[in-house]
Write an enzyme that holds these catalytic residues in place. Structure first.
Site, short mmCIF file in Angstrom:
data_model
loop_
_atom_site.label_atom_id
_atom_site.label_comp_id
_atom_site.label_asym_id
_atom_site.label_seq_id
_atom_site.Cartn_x
_atom_site.Cartn_y
_atom_site.Cartn_z
N ASP A 93 -4.04 -15.19 7.57
CA ASP A 93 -2.71 -15.82 7.09
C ASP A 93 -1.91 -16.85 8.15
O ASP A 93 -0.48 -17.37 7.21
CB ASP A 93 -1.46 -14.67 6.89
CG ASP A 93 -1.91 -14.02 5.94
OD1 ASP A 93 -3.25 -14.34 4.72
OD2 ASP A 93 -2.15 -12.90 4.70
N SER A 124 -13.10 -9.57 3.05
CA SER A 124 -11.48 -9.93 2.05
C SER A 124 -10.57 -8.48 2.03
O SER A 124 -11.88 -7.67 1.27
CB SER A 124 -11.11 -10.18 0.54
OG SER A 124 -10.94 -9.90 -0.21
N GLN A 150 -8.15 -8.00 0.43
CA GLN A 150 -7.46 -7.76 -1.07
C GLN A 150 -9.01 -6.88 -2.10
O GLN A 150 -8.90 -5.99 -2.94
CB GLN A 150 -7.16 -9.10 -1.18
CG GLN A 150 -5.98 -8.55 -0.45
CD GLN A 150 -5.72 -10.08 -1.45
OE1 GLN A 150 -5.82 -11.22 -2.24
NE2 GLN A 150 -4.39 -10.98 -0.49
N LYS A 197 -5.77 -19.44 -1.11
CA LYS A 197 -4.82 -19.05 -0.77
C LYS A 197 -3.84 -18.66 -1.74
O LYS A 197 -3.48 -19.66 -2.80
CB LYS A 197 -4.35 -18.72 0.51
CG LYS A 197 -5.11 -18.24 2.00
CD LYS A 197 -4.94 -16.50 1.22
CE LYS A 197 -6.45 -15.08 1.90
NZ LYS A 197 -6.62 -14.70 2.06
N GLY A 245 -1.13 -12.04 -5.00
CA GLY A 245 -2.82 -11.74 -5.16
C GLY A 245 -3.05 -10.72 -4.38
O GLY A 245 -3.96 -9.98 -4.76
N ARG A 257 4.35 -19.90 3.22
CA ARG A 257 4.13 -19.73 5.06
C ARG A 257 4.01 -21.39 5.30
O ARG A 257 4.05 -21.49 6.49
CB ARG A 257 2.15 -18.86 4.60
CG ARG A 257 2.70 -17.79 5.01
CD ARG A 257 1.65 -17.20 5.53
NE ARG A 257 0.90 -15.36 4.66
CZ ARG A 257 1.85 -14.29 5.06
NH1 ARG A 257 2.91 -14.37 6.06
NH2 ARG A 257 1.91 -13.40 4.55
N ARG A 317 0.55 -1.14 0.12
CA ARG A 317 0.03 0.34 -0.28
C ARG A 317 1.27 1.76 -0.01
O ARG A 317 0.38 2.28 -0.18
CB ARG A 317 -0.79 -0.01 1.04
CG ARG A 317 -1.93 -0.86 0.94
CD ARG A 317 -2.62 -1.35 2.13
NE ARG A 317 -3.95 -2.74 1.94
CZ ARG A 317 -3.90 -3.91 2.12
NH1 ARG A 317 -2.42 -4.05 2.18
NH2 ARG A 317 -5.07 -4.65 1.96
N ARG A 335 -3.93 -24.35 1.51
CA ARG A 335 -3.88 -24.03 2.58
C ARG A 335 -4.61 -25.89 4.34
O ARG A 335 -3.48 -25.90 4.68
CB ARG A 335 -2.90 -23.04 3.24
CG ARG A 335 -2.80 -22.25 2.77
CD ARG A 335 -2.22 -20.79 3.27
NE ARG A 335 -1.22 -20.36 2.43
CZ ARG A 335 -0.90 -18.90 2.32
NH1 ARG A 335 -1.45 -18.31 3.39
NH2 ARG A 335 0.54 -18.23 2.34
C1 S3P Z 1 -4.08 -8.99 2.41
C2 S3P Z 1 -5.31 -9.94 2.92
C3 S3P Z 1 -5.86 -11.10 3.12
C4 S3P Z 1 -4.49 -11.66 3.43
C5 S3P Z 1 -3.30 -11.06 2.44
C6 S3P Z 1 -3.02 -9.80 2.58
C7 S3P Z 1 -4.29 -7.53 2.11
O1 S3P Z 1 -6.07 -11.52 1.96
O2 S3P Z 1 -4.48 -13.35 3.23
O3 S3P Z 1 -2.19 -12.17 2.34
O4 S3P Z 1 -3.16 -7.45 2.48
O5 S3P Z 1 -5.45 -6.99 2.04
P1 S3P Z 1 -8.45 -11.29 1.74
O6 S3P Z 1 -8.10 -10.08 1.99
O7 S3P Z 1 -8.30 -11.66 0.35
O8 S3P Z 1 -8.47 -12.28 2.55
#
Ligand code: S3P
Length: 433
Positions: free
Chosen positions: A315, A167, A169, A342, A94, A387, A27, A346
């Site tokens: 995570d 989520s 993300q 993931k 991701g 991980r 970010r 996992r």
């Molecule tokens: C993350 C959000 C998580 C996490 C990923 C990092 C982020 O994923 O698993 O490693 O930086 O926004 P999700 O929001 O899809 O659960």
């Protein structure tokens, strides 16, 4: 590094600082690139995932200089990015792919995002569908997989979106797209998820309103450069929290760790299992709470993991499953379907690894049941998941025989220097290949 060889070890002791937070590192590059002026970032994670984000913005015309974990970014403003010459390679990340997709949907140029084998199999419809509802035009592979081509000529409109899954993300992707949309977008989350995007946007002078589960952002706001100090990553610290908890006679202090309440599920879960974890010198830096964390060995007991903690520890489950294998009795996780999509599946990959070390496990669609027991040695396949590799390195502390962990190169995506730091505190690991 193709494999990590581990011998039974411990105790775990010392004072260490793990590398910078991966989520915040991504970010910091994204927001400072589209801000007006120069931002100085310190504590940046020098891992492949965040470096891919950094390179992507360099190829979109942003001047970014890096000296180890210090990064100087000359922001180009909301509309100053330029069309990249080639494909934007997101590697294993991701977060990079989903957040950049939201940002790119609002640009004036076309761009293509690609990833490695694992990322090319991860679900992108969760971001493509709401972005399309905002007028974005995105070409994907069958099933909504990467590579993804974003067409930049569209005028984005604001969205009111209730996310079907919790989520960060997806939320962050839509907040970034919302910054380029006409009107005010509101994203509603079913459960709290990490809020680094909201916090950092505010740090850059952008108004983001939070009302219970709803987060709103008005399009067209400009960001003003600011300096960012990134805390150590609690997701990397998690391996050491578990290590010192399970190895007898351990006493370890982790310095300067981010303890944002949307990330501390791992501490809450370990405490419920009977861990001895103390937060020291709690303070706030750049809008994020941090602390030193002292952890000593404890007799852990199995628990039913509360549903509300699942997104706050999403995570950390590979490490927590190792804690469960070393605890007395059964640990049960449910409502964690997300773990199957993931960097690897996992639930299955951890179940296979624990099973091969002699632990009784029962994977379910959304979780797992783990019976604490005695771990033997053996060979563990990580399926390229960083991980998983680090979790089983920690497991060796309580294994009766050596463990050989395969396919470990991706440890560098989130935790460069893991093997050296682990050795420094008493985990007997060596990397090969
Ligand atoms: C993350 C959000 C998580 C996490 C990923 C990092 C982020 O994923 O698993 O490693 O930086 O926004 P999700 O929001 O899809 O659960």
């Amino acid at each position: 590094m193709t494999s990590i060889e581990c011998r039974p070890g411990g105790p775990v002791a010392g004072t260490i600082r793990v590398p910078g937070d991966k989520s915040i590192s991504h970010r910091s590059i994204i927001l400072s690139s589209i801000a007006e002026g120069e931002s100085l970032i310190s504590g940046f994670l020098e891992g492949e995932d965040s470096l891919n984000t950094l390179r992507a913005f360099q190829s979109m015309g942003v001047s970014i200089e890096r000296d180890a974990d210090r990064v100087r970014v000359q922001g180009v403003g909301l509309h100053g990015l330029i069309k990249p010459a080639g494909v934007l390679e997101m590697g294993n990340s991701g977060t990079a792919m989903r957040l950049l997709l939201g940002l790119l949907a609002g640009q004036a140029f076309d761009a293509t995002l690609a990833g490695d084998e694992s990322l090319s199999k991860r679900p992108m419809n969760r971001v493509i569908e709401p972005l399309e509802a905002m007028n974005a035009i995105i070409d994907s592979q069958p099933g909504g997989m990467a590579p993804l081509r974003v067409h930049g000529q569209s005028r984005l409109t604001a969205i009111n979106y209730r996310m079907p899954i919790a989520s960060a993300q997806v939320k962050s992707c839509l907040l970034l797209a919302g910054l380029y949309a006409q009107g005010t977008s509101t994203i509603s989350q079913p459960d709290p998820t990490r809020d680094h995007t909201e916090r950092m946007l505010r740090g850059f002078g952008c108004e983001v309103a939070t009302d219970g589960p709803d987060i709103s952002i008005r399009g067209g706001q400009s960001l003003t450069a600011c300096d960012i100090e990134i805390p150590a990553d609690i997701s990397s610290a998690a391996f050491f929290l578990v290590a010192a908890s399970i190895a007898p006679e351990s006493d370890l202090t982790l310095q300067h760790v981010g303890i944002n309440p949307t990330r501390t599920g791992v501490i809450d879960i370990l405490n419920l299992m009977g861990a001895d974890i103390v937060l020291l010198d709690e303070r706030e830096i750049g809008g994020e709470p941090i602390a030193d964390i002292r952890v000593r060995s404890a007799a852990l007991k199995g628990i039913k993991i509360p549903q509300s903690l699942v997104p706050l520890a999403i995570d950390e489950f590979p490490a927590l499953f190792i804690a469960a294998a070393c605890a007395s009795g059964e640990t049960e996780l449910s409502g964690a379907e997300e773990l199957r999509v993931k960097e690897s599946d996992r639930i299955q990959v951890m179940a296979d690894g624990l099973g091969s070390l002699g632990i009784q496990v029962e994977p379910t669609p959304g979780g797992i049941k783990i019976q604490g027991g005695t771990m033997g040695g053996g060979v563990v396949e990580t399926h390229g998941d960083h991980r998983i590799a680090m979790a089983f390195s920690v497991a060796s502390l309580r294994a009766k025989e050596a463990i050989s962990i395969r396919d470990c190169a991706n440890v560098n995506t989130s935790f460069p220097g893991f093997v050296d730091l682990a050795r420094q505190v008493g985990i007997r690991v060596t990397s090969h290949g």
